[in-house]
Design a protein around this motif. Structure first.
Motif, mmCIF file in Angstrom:
data_model
loop_
_atom_site.group_PDB
_atom_site.id
_atom_site.type_symbol
_atom_site.label_atom_id
_atom_site.label_comp_id
_atom_site.label_asym_id
_atom_site.label_seq_id
_atom_site.Cartn_x
_atom_site.Cartn_y
_atom_site.Cartn_z
ATOM 1 N N ASP A 149 -6.664 6.770 17.102
ATOM 2 C CA ASP A 149 -7.018 5.967 18.260
ATOM 3 C C ASP A 149 -8.070 6.697 19.092
ATOM 4 O O ASP A 149 -8.055 7.921 19.213
ATOM 5 C CB ASP A 149 -5.794 5.635 19.109
ATOM 6 N N THR A 164 -6.597 10.713 18.525
ATOM 7 C CA THR A 164 -5.413 11.228 17.861
ATOM 8 C C THR A 164 -5.418 10.699 16.444
ATOM 9 O O THR A 164 -5.639 9.525 16.228
ATOM 10 C CB THR A 164 -4.123 10.756 18.563
ATOM 11 N N SER A 165 -5.192 11.566 15.482
ATOM 12 C CA SER A 165 -5.162 11.097 14.101
ATOM 13 C C SER A 165 -3.990 11.703 13.382
ATOM 14 O O SER A 165 -3.541 12.800 13.706
ATOM 15 C CB SER A 165 -6.463 11.456 13.369
ATOM 16 N N VAL A 166 -3.495 10.960 12.392
ATOM 17 C CA VAL A 166 -2.398 11.429 11.565
ATOM 18 C C VAL A 166 -2.785 11.232 10.123
ATOM 19 O O VAL A 166 -3.156 10.131 9.717
ATOM 20 C CB VAL A 166 -1.088 10.657 11.861
ATOM 21 N N ARG A 212 3.155 -4.424 11.105
ATOM 22 C CA ARG A 212 3.012 -3.471 9.997
ATOM 23 C C ARG A 212 3.465 -4.097 8.684
ATOM 24 O O ARG A 212 2.768 -3.996 7.665
ATOM 25 C CB ARG A 212 3.812 -2.214 10.317
ATOM 26 N N HIS A 262 -3.837 6.691 10.613
ATOM 27 C CA HIS A 262 -4.200 5.998 11.850
ATOM 28 C C HIS A 262 -4.895 6.949 12.811
ATOM 29 O O HIS A 262 -4.712 8.170 12.757
ATOM 30 C CB HIS A 262 -2.972 5.366 12.515
ATOM 31 N N THR A 276 4.765 12.134 8.130
ATOM 32 C CA THR A 276 3.453 12.285 8.743
ATOM 33 C C THR A 276 2.921 13.695 8.554
ATOM 34 O O THR A 276 1.985 14.105 9.211
ATOM 35 C CB THR A 276 3.518 11.970 10.240
ATOM 36 N N GLY A 323 -1.299 0.789 20.342
ATOM 37 C CA GLY A 323 -1.066 2.149 19.874
ATOM 38 C C GLY A 323 0.197 2.227 19.039
ATOM 39 O O GLY A 323 0.240 2.905 18.012
ATOM 40 N N SER A 324 1.230 1.518 19.466
ATOM 41 C CA SER A 324 2.479 1.481 18.698
ATOM 42 C C SER A 324 2.271 0.826 17.343
ATOM 43 O O SER A 324 2.893 1.217 16.349
ATOM 44 C CB SER A 324 3.558 0.728 19.483
ATOM 45 N N GLU A 346 0.461 3.256 14.917
ATOM 46 C CA GLU A 346 1.321 4.382 14.557
ATOM 47 C C GLU A 346 2.310 4.032 13.455
ATOM 48 O O GLU A 346 2.947 4.929 12.878
ATOM 49 C CB GLU A 346 2.071 4.881 15.796
ATOM 50 N N GLN A 347 2.450 2.754 13.145
ATOM 51 C CA GLN A 347 3.312 2.334 12.036
ATOM 52 C C GLN A 347 2.687 2.655 10.679
ATOM 53 O O GLN A 347 3.368 2.583 9.654
ATOM 54 C CB GLN A 347 3.553 0.816 12.114
#
Length: 366
Positions: free
Chosen positions: A336, A28-30, A281, A334, A40, A325-326, A329-330
Motif C-alpha cells: 500500500d 508497506t509490502s509483504v 478475497r 500486497h 507471510t 487496506g484490510s 492484506e488478505q
C-alpha cells in the motif's frame, strides 16, 4: 531482450526522465512464497548429498574425506525455476471519482508509464491488458446533460469545458453504467471528456495500442463527478464471470494464464462496499482459479499521519484502519502507498514493481 510497444510507447508518451525523486514513505509490502494464505514469511534451506556406496559413505564419515572416484555426474534437470507469467499481466485500476480526486488522478497518469516500463524490462514477451473500471455504476456524463448544465447553460461547467454537450450521448449504453465494467467514456468535471477508441474494440487496453499513454489517460482520468464508490465491490464485479464471459462488458479481459494485478486508488474510506474483506478475497481468488499466488493486490489510500499534515489530505485513524487496506492484506502479495504522497512513481516503481516480479516468478499458469 525485446521491449514491446506498450511499455516503450508509454515511456515515450509521458516521459519518465522528469519523475520526482524516490522515497519510501507510507509503503508497506509483504512477500510470500508459500501456498498457505496464513503465511507471510519466507525461508530458504539448502542441502547437499552425494551418491555412492554405503562403504564410500562410511569411509568418508570416518576419515573426513569423501571419495569422488565412483560418483556419477549430477543429471541435467534443466531450468528449475517455475515458468512464471512471462510478462502476461492483467492490470485492474479501481479509481474513485469523488470531487476530491483530481490531483490523485493526475499523479496516477504521470506515474503509470514508468511502472509499466519497469515491469516490462525483465520480460521479452510482455503482454498486458489494462482496464479502469466503473466504481459507482453510473455514467457521469448524465450530470453534464442534466438541466443544471448542458440543457440550461450549454456547457458542463468550468472544470469540464471540453465536454461537448449532446455529441456523444448516443454512444452511451448499458456497459457505461455497469458497476465493474471497463470505462471508455469518462465525462464530467476533471474527466477526459471524450470516448476512448481503444485498439481491438474492447473496454480495456491490449498489446498493439498505437498510443497507450494517451489511451490510459482516457480510461483512467475518471473525473470528479462520481458518487461515493463501493471500490471493493466494484473489483469483484469487474472479475465476475458475468462481465468476463463472451457476452460480458469486459469479455476476454481476464486470462487464466496471466498474473492479475489490481490497484485501489481512493482518498477516503470505502464505506459503501457490502462485502467483507474475506469475501472480496475469496471472490478474487476464485476468479483466478483458486490460485492466490496469481494475484498482486495494491492500494494507494490514506495512511496514518506522520509529521505535518498535507493540506486537504485525508489520513487514516488507527486502530480502525482502512477497509481497502484490510482487503489487500488478505492476499500474500500486497503493498500500500500513501494517497497524500507528492508523487506515486516511488510506490509503483519500488514496492509495487518488485512484488509483481516476485509474484510472476512464483506463479505457475495452470
Amino acid at each position: 531482450m525485446r521491449r514491446l510497444a506498450l511499455a516503450a510507447a508509454l515511456a515515450l508518451g509521458c516521459g519518465t526522465d522528469n519523475s520526482p525523486a524516490f522515497s519510501s514513505t507510507g509503503v508497506t509490502s509483504v512477500a510470500h512464497t508459500s501456498s498457505s494464505s496464513d503465511s507471510t514469511t519466507t525461508s530458504a534451506s539448502t542441502s547437499t548429498s552425494t551418491s555412492g556406496s554405503a562403504e564410500d559413505s562410511a569411509a568418508a564419515s570416518s576419515s573426513g574425506v569423501a571419495s569422488t572416484f565412483d560418483m556419477a555426474p549430477p543429471p541435467d534437470l534443466g531450468d528449475p525455476t517455475p515458468a512464471g507469467c512471462k510478462g502476461k499481466i492483467d492490470f485492474v485500476f479501481a479509481i474513485s471519482a469523488l470531487h476530491t480526486m483530481a490531483t490523485e488522478q493526475d499523479q496516477l497518469v504521470a506515474s503509470l508509464p514508468g511502472f509499466i516500463e519497469t515491469i516490462a524490462e525483465d520480460f521479452a514477451d510482455f503482454d498486458a491488458h489494462v482496464i479502469s473500471i466503473n466504481t459507482d455504476g453510473s455514467w457521469r456524463g448524465d450530470y453534464c446533460e442534466s438541466p443544471d448544465w448542458c440543457l440550461n447553460k450549454g456547457n458542463c461547467g468550468p472544470y469540464a469545458v471540453d465536454y461537448e454537450c449532446g455529441k456523444y450521448v448516443d454512444q452511451v449504453w448499458t456497459c457505461d453504467k455497469t458497476l465493474g465494467a471497463g470505462l471508455i467514456f469518462n465525462a464530467g468535471a476533471n474527466a477526459y471528456n471524450k470516448p476512448c477508441n481503444l485498439y481491438g474494440g474492447n473496454r480495456y487496453i491490449i498489446d498493439g495500442e498505437p498510443d497507450p499513454a494517451e489511451a490510459f489517460q482516457c480510461i483512467a482520468q475518471v473525473g470528479t463527478f462520481g458518487e461515493d464508490p463501493p471500490l471493493a465491490d466494484s473489483l469483484v464485479a469487474a472479475l465476475s464471470p458475468e462481465l468476463n464471459g463472451p457476452e460480458g462488458c469486459n469479455a476476454g479481459f481476464l486470462r487464466p494464464d496471466a498474473l492479475l494485478v489490481f490497484v485501489f486508488i481512493m482518498d477516503n474510506e470505502d464505506v459503501e462496499s457490502t462485502l467483507s474483506a474475506k469475501k472480496v478475497r475469496d471472490a478474487v481468488v476464485a476468479a483466478k482459479g483458486g490460485d492466490e499466488d496469481a494475484i498482486v493486490a495494491l492500494a494507494i489510500i490514506p495512511q496514518p499521519l506522520e509529521g505535518e499534515p498535507v493540506p486537504d489530505c485525508v489520513y487514516d485513524s488507527p486502530p480502525e484502519g482502512q477497509f481497502l487496506g484490510s482487503v489487500i492484506e488478505q492476499f500474500p502479495y500486497h503493498a500500500d502507498g500513501d494517497i497524500c504522497a507528492a508523487e506515486y512513481a516511488t510506490f509503483f516503481n519500488g514496492a509495487a514493481a518488485s512484488l509483481v516480479h516476485e509474484a510472476c516468478n512464483s506463479f505457475i499458469p495452470q
